[in-house]
Enzyme design. Structure first.
Site, PDB file in Angstrom:
ATOM      1  N   SER A 105       3.976  -2.288  10.269  1.00  0.00           N
ATOM      2  CA  SER A 105       5.463  -2.293  10.483  1.00  0.00           C
ATOM      3  C   SER A 105       5.812  -3.679   9.966  1.00  0.00           C
ATOM      4  O   SER A 105       6.624  -4.239  10.617  1.00  0.00           O
ATOM      5  CB  SER A 105       5.742  -1.934  11.742  1.00  0.00           C
ATOM      6  N   GLY A 140       2.976  -0.975   4.165  1.00  0.00           N
ATOM      7  CA  GLY A 140       3.160   0.506   3.776  1.00  0.00           C
ATOM      8  C   GLY A 140       4.680   1.007   3.618  1.00  0.00           C
ATOM      9  O   GLY A 140       5.130   0.540   2.286  1.00  0.00           O
ATOM     10  N   GLY A 141       5.092   1.449   4.674  1.00  0.00           N
ATOM     11  CA  GLY A 141       6.694   2.128   4.391  1.00  0.00           C
ATOM     12  C   GLY A 141       7.598   1.201   3.701  1.00  0.00           C
ATOM     13  O   GLY A 141       8.387   1.537   2.562  1.00  0.00           O
ATOM     14  N   GLU A 161      -5.153  -4.858  10.707  1.00  0.00           N
ATOM     15  CA  GLU A 161      -3.803  -3.774  10.982  1.00  0.00           C
ATOM     16  C   GLU A 161      -3.957  -2.979  12.221  1.00  0.00           C
ATOM     17  O   GLU A 161      -5.045  -2.109  12.195  1.00  0.00           O
ATOM     18  CB  GLU A 161      -4.160  -2.811   9.599  1.00  0.00           C
ATOM     19  N   GLY A 215       3.066   2.227  10.842  1.00  0.00           N
ATOM     20  CA  GLY A 215       4.030   3.243  10.710  1.00  0.00           C
ATOM     21  C   GLY A 215       4.787   3.807  12.151  1.00  0.00           C
ATOM     22  O   GLY A 215       5.553   4.637  11.985  1.00  0.00           O
ATOM     23  N   HIS A 268      -9.549   1.375   5.248  1.00  0.00           N
ATOM     24  CA  HIS A 268      -8.243   1.636   5.876  1.00  0.00           C
ATOM     25  C   HIS A 268      -8.335   2.551   6.993  1.00  0.00           C
ATOM     26  O   HIS A 268      -8.894   3.506   7.002  1.00  0.00           O
ATOM     27  CB  HIS A 268      -6.975   2.134   4.933  1.00  0.00           C
ATOM     28  N   ASN A 284       0.853  -1.146   0.149  1.00  0.00           N
ATOM     29  CA  ASN A 284       0.104   0.073   0.017  1.00  0.00           C
ATOM     30  C   ASN A 284       0.806   1.347  -0.025  1.00  0.00           C
ATOM     31  O   ASN A 284       1.697   1.429   1.026  1.00  0.00           O
ATOM     32  CB  ASN A 284      -0.887  -0.014   1.296  1.00  0.00           C
ATOM     33  N   TRP A 285       0.745   1.901  -0.992  1.00  0.00           N
ATOM     34  CA  TRP A 285       1.851   3.014  -1.281  1.00  0.00           C
ATOM     35  C   TRP A 285       1.258   4.084  -0.760  1.00  0.00           C
ATOM     36  O   TRP A 285       2.168   5.445  -0.605  1.00  0.00           O
ATOM     37  CB  TRP A 285       2.197   3.286  -2.660  1.00  0.00           C
ATOM     38  N   LYS A 286       0.252   4.319  -0.141  1.00  0.00           N
ATOM     39  CA  LYS A 286      -0.581   5.279   0.242  1.00  0.00           C
ATOM     40  C   LYS A 286      -0.164   6.609  -0.582  1.00  0.00           C
ATOM     41  O   LYS A 286      -0.426   6.688  -1.721  1.00  0.00           O
ATOM     42  CB  LYS A 286      -0.107   5.528   1.738  1.00  0.00           C
ATOM     43  N   GLU A 323      -6.484   4.723   8.103  1.00  0.00           N
ATOM     44  CA  GLU A 323      -6.083   6.131   7.862  1.00  0.00           C
ATOM     45  C   GLU A 323      -7.662   6.763   7.269  1.00  0.00           C
ATOM     46  O   GLU A 323      -7.612   8.228   7.585  1.00  0.00           O
ATOM     47  CB  GLU A 323      -4.943   6.554   6.955  1.00  0.00           C
TER      48      GLU A 323
END
Ligand code: 13P
Length: 252
Positions: free
Chosen positions: A214, A235-236, A168, A174, A96, A10-12, A98
């Site tokens: 993470s 993500g990251g 999640e 993150g 999600h 997930n590149w956000k 966020e």
């Protein structure tokens, strides 16, 4: 058991078109021989078409990070499921944390999105997870069960074969603080029980439940070794070819 393993990035809100294309060019060569898992990247909307083109003929699938649940219409700033299919998407991330946190998305709205996604042939990844405070109060399973029940309301057992769930925990997103493999598996097992309550054991056994929060090259093997962890939503660490490649090629 035919549970699909899904390794997703997930590149956000990261990557311009050039950056996105460069990343998938690196991924597709390095992953060409990898089998036995679904590999998925979810770029921002602006890069979807270019990434779809770059991925043609590869074993990497394309997903979006959200959608608006209408065919078309006067919804300034929104993107419809038809547009996502048109851009080459096969998957869509929904609910999600966020989006729940910053954009006020609540379960009934997420459920509506899920139904519309399925009606357009998109495979939804329904995200669920508790806050640190909720875990501190010992309410993580209740909170997540409610998200699962409400998120999947009105979905037929047959349609569930196209739905994946991503657990999640918000406190792990993150933050560098991953759920331990045991914590993840315990929650995944509880989620599978919820799915069984709704759709029966056959569907529950076939539903892919991914972990997100993470995920890194140095913890993916342990997580994937858990019996109820059927993939990851990263993500990251999905933003660089080196770390995402290692994650997709987990060893367990
Ligand atoms: P991080 O891997 O950056 O913690 O993000 C997880 C996530 O939110 C994936 O959807």
């Amino acid at each position: 058991m035919t549970r699909k393993i899904i390794m997703a990035g997930n590149w956000k809100m990261y990557k311009t078109v050039d950056e996105a294309t460069e990343l998938v060019e690196q991924l597709k060569e390095a992953l060409a021989d990898v089998t036995g898992r679904e590999i998925l990247v979810c770029p921002p909307f602006t890069a979807l078409s270019a990434v779809a083109q770059a991925l043609e003929g590869s074993n990497i699938q394309l997903g979006a990070q959200n959608l608006y649940p209408a065919e078309e219409g006067a919804y300034t700033g929104e993107i419809s499921p038809r547009m996502l299919v048109d851009a080459g998407c096969r998957y869509v991330i929904l609910g999600h944390s966020e989006r729940r946190q910053y954009f006020g998305e609540i379960d009934p709205f997420i459920n509506h999105k899920l139904q519309v996604a399925l009606a357009h042939g998109l495979r939804p990844i329904l995200c669920v997870g508790e806050t640190l405070e909720q875990r501190g109060e010992g309410r993580q399973k209740t909170v997540v069960s409610m998200q699962v029940y409400r998120g999947l309301q009105g979905i037929g057992a047959e349609a569930m074969k196209d739905v994946a769930i991503a657990y999640e925990p918000i406190w792990a997103i993150g933050t560098g603080q991953t759920a331990t493999p045991g914590q993840a598996n315990e929650m995944h097992w509880a989620i599978r029980n919820n799915v069984e309550g709704l759709f029966g054991s056959e569907v529950a056994q076939e539903t892919s439940i991914m972990y997100g929060g993470s995920v890194k090259p140095d913890n993916v093997d342990e997580l994937m070794a858990q019996p109820d962890v059927d993939g990851v939503l990263v993500g990251g660490a999905s933003l660089s070819a080196e770390s995402f490649l290692r994650i997709v090629k987990f060893q367990s």
